[in-house]
Design an enzyme around this catalytic site. Structure first.
Site, PDB file in Angstrom:
ATOM      1  N   CYS A  16     134.692  62.113  94.821  1.00 11.07           N
ATOM      2  CA  CYS A  16     133.961  61.565  95.713  1.00 11.07           C
ATOM      3  C   CYS A  16     134.701  60.116  96.016  1.00 11.07           C
ATOM      4  O   CYS A  16     135.648  59.633  95.089  1.00 11.07           O
ATOM      5  CB  CYS A  16     132.796  61.533  95.105  1.00 11.07           C
ATOM      6  N   HIS A  45     133.879  60.132  84.356  1.00  7.22           N
ATOM      7  CA  HIS A  45     133.724  60.974  83.302  1.00  7.22           C
ATOM      8  C   HIS A  45     134.764  62.043  83.308  1.00  7.22           C
ATOM      9  O   HIS A  45     134.537  63.176  83.690  1.00  7.22           O
ATOM     10  CB  HIS A  45     132.274  61.380  83.062  1.00  7.22           C
ATOM     11  N   CYS A 101     129.830  52.210  91.606  1.00  5.68           N
ATOM     12  CA  CYS A 101     129.814  52.716  92.950  1.00  5.68           C
ATOM     13  C   CYS A 101     128.778  51.979  93.726  1.00  5.68           C
ATOM     14  O   CYS A 101     127.621  51.779  93.428  1.00  5.68           O
ATOM     15  CB  CYS A 101     129.682  54.055  92.760  1.00  5.68           C
ATOM     16  N   HIS A 129     122.288  58.546  79.964  1.00  2.50           N
ATOM     17  CA  HIS A 129     123.516  58.568  81.002  1.00  2.50           C
ATOM     18  C   HIS A 129     123.580  56.936  81.160  1.00  2.50           C
ATOM     19  O   HIS A 129     122.705  56.358  81.311  1.00  2.50           O
ATOM     20  CB  HIS A 129     123.097  59.297  82.113  1.00  2.50           C
ATOM     21  N   GLU A 131     124.470  55.813  83.780  1.00  2.04           N
ATOM     22  CA  GLU A 131     123.851  55.022  85.138  1.00  2.04           C
ATOM     23  C   GLU A 131     122.521  54.854  84.849  1.00  2.04           C
ATOM     24  O   GLU A 131     122.274  53.679  85.574  1.00  2.04           O
ATOM     25  CB  GLU A 131     124.048  56.223  86.318  1.00  2.04           C
ATOM     26  N   CYS A 198     123.490  61.046  95.932  1.00  5.48           N
ATOM     27  CA  CYS A 198     124.515  60.804  96.865  1.00  5.48           C
ATOM     28  C   CYS A 198     124.851  61.707  97.719  1.00  5.48           C
ATOM     29  O   CYS A 198     124.663  62.853  97.161  1.00  5.48           O
ATOM     30  CB  CYS A 198     125.634  60.136  96.118  1.00  5.48           C
ATOM     31  N   SER A 226     129.986  64.960  82.364  1.00  6.83           N
ATOM     32  CA  SER A 226     130.025  64.534  83.727  1.00  6.83           C
ATOM     33  C   SER A 226     128.640  65.113  84.340  1.00  6.83           C
ATOM     34  O   SER A 226     128.460  66.439  84.318  1.00  6.83           O
ATOM     35  CB  SER A 226     131.020  65.171  84.649  1.00  6.83           C
ATOM     36  N   SER A 227     127.535  64.319  84.435  1.00  6.18           N
ATOM     37  CA  SER A 227     126.273  64.845  84.871  1.00  6.18           C
ATOM     38  C   SER A 227     126.339  65.824  86.278  1.00  6.18           C
ATOM     39  O   SER A 227     125.898  66.667  86.101  1.00  6.18           O
ATOM     40  CB  SER A 227     125.422  63.686  85.459  1.00  6.18           C
ATOM     41  N   ASN A 228     127.177  65.162  87.146  1.00  5.33           N
ATOM     42  CA  ASN A 228     127.256  65.783  88.519  1.00  5.33           C
ATOM     43  C   ASN A 228     127.839  67.451  88.326  1.00  5.33           C
ATOM     44  O   ASN A 228     127.592  68.372  88.945  1.00  5.33           O
ATOM     45  CB  ASN A 228     127.764  65.090  89.673  1.00  5.33           C
TER      46      ASN A 228
HETATM   47  S1  SF4 Z   1     127.100  57.935  93.315  1.00  8.29           S
HETATM   48 FE1  SF4 Z   1     128.151  59.686  94.225  1.00  8.29          FE
HETATM   49  S2  SF4 Z   1     129.803  58.742  95.515  1.00  8.29           S
HETATM   50 FE2  SF4 Z   1     129.214  57.277  94.021  1.00  8.29          FE
HETATM   51  S3  SF4 Z   1     130.405  57.679  92.096  1.00  8.29           S
HETATM   52 FE3  SF4 Z   1     128.472  58.686  91.734  1.00  8.29          FE
HETATM   53  S4  SF4 Z   1     128.909  60.822  92.466  1.00  8.29           S
HETATM   54 FE4  SF4 Z   1     130.441  59.575  93.243  1.00  8.29          FE
END
Ligand code: SF4
Length: 311
Positions: A16, A45, A101, A129, A131, A198, A226-228
């Site tokens: 991303c 990650h 980010c 996490h 974040e 996001c 990696s969460s996503n």
């Molecule tokens: S918030 Fe979204 S665009 Fe920003 S680093 Fe995380 S996954 Fe990527």
């Protein structure tokens, strides 16, 4: 060789704009300030990304106190940091470049704004996490509470006025259910005008939703932390592909199982390089003829500016 295997390739997938920017910040810092530069926490990650940056001159640390030479710059990761971290860097007179980010920074600012307006804040996210640690650390801890599940909504002891913010990489559908319940319990709760999850997380999940129901197996290239990426596996399972898995770059592939499939699905998390997707396909091609069908649900053209200190 077995019959032809169809690979449905999700698009968008992989890096991303926040990850591209964070990696570029480390590379540009090494170029501008010379090696080594310190990086607090994995910049994104992904093990391969981290290893490549190490070779170029990055030294990864968990905390600033592990930095041996305060004359070298330190970079904060894309996940964001609590306010105490830049303060510590200033106290230690370490020059820092912040690779948070911009979409995470936006959530930090929302939380701060609510706090200044005397709101208590509910953060929807995953405990521990980085974040979440960063967002919690934007305001005094007695004013913010983390919830992870629908069950946690019952445990909220705050009184109104209340606002919520979320981690950026959550499951869109699970979060929607939690927010609905929050709104039932606190009809005046304030939330973001446009959700905090996001664009990259949303798009990657939507692409998986489209193709996973058509697949016998589904693979997400990404790291365990990696969460996503983990959310993408969950989404694939939820929409009907029970045999969905996370594949990190050194995982063994279940070739025997794959060879029994007609269609498999493939995507990658926001911190996984495209090279790993192509290597996955190459490994399968050793065993079977492959037909690749890329399913694009939307074109992404998001980019973020680098910090001024690198221009
Ligand atoms: S918030 Fe979204 S665009 Fe920003 S680093 Fe995380 S996954 Fe990527």
């Amino acid at each position: 060789m077995s019959n032809e295997l169809k690979i449905l390739l999700a698009s968008p997938r992989g890096f991303c704009a926040g990850v591209v920017r964070a990696i570029e910040i480390v590379e540009k810092s090494i170029k501008k300030f010379g090696a080594p530069v310190y990086v607090r926490h994995e910049i994104v990650h992904n093990k391969q990304v981290v290893e490549n940056l190490k070779k170029k001159g990055a030294i990864f640390v968990d905390e600033l106190e592990q930095i041996k030479d305060y004359s070298r710059p330190v970079i904060f990761s894309a996940h964001g940091v609590p306010k105490s971290v830049p303060k510590e860097a200033n106290d230690k007179k370490i020059f820092y470049v912040d690779a948070t980010c911009p979409l995470v920074t936006k959530v930090h600012k929302e939380a701060e704004r609510h706090y200044r307006n005397n709101y208590k804040i509910i953060l929807i996210g995953h405990k521990n996490h980085p974040e979440v640690i960063g967002t919690m650390g934007q305001i005094p801890k007695e004013n913010i509470m983390l919830i992870e599940t629908i069950e946690d909504v019952k445990k909220i002891k705050f009184h109104e006025p209340i606002a919520y913010v979320t981690q950026t990489t959550l499951s869109v559908d699970d979060t929607k259910n939690i927010i609905e319940l929050l709104k039932e319990k606190f009809p005046n709760i304030k939330g973001p005008i446009k959700e905090d999850i996001c664009y990259a997380t949303t798009n990657r999940q939507s692409a998986v939703k489209k193709i996973a129901p058509l697949c016998d197996m589904f693979f997400v290239i990404g790291s365990e932390n990696s969460s996503n990426s983990k959310r993408l596996v969950e989404v694939a399972k939820k929409v009907g592909c029970k045999n969905s898995r996370l594949v990190s770059f050194d995982s063994d592939l279940p070739i025997n199982e794959i060879m029994k499939c007609n269609n498999i699905g493939l995507t990658s998390g926001a911190s996984a390089p495209e090279k790993l997707v192509q290597e996955f396909i190459t490994r399968i091609k050793i065993h079977s003829k492959v037909k690749i069908e890329e399913v694009e649900i939307v074109k992404e053209n998001v980019t973020f500016r680098l910090p001024n200190s690198l221009n």
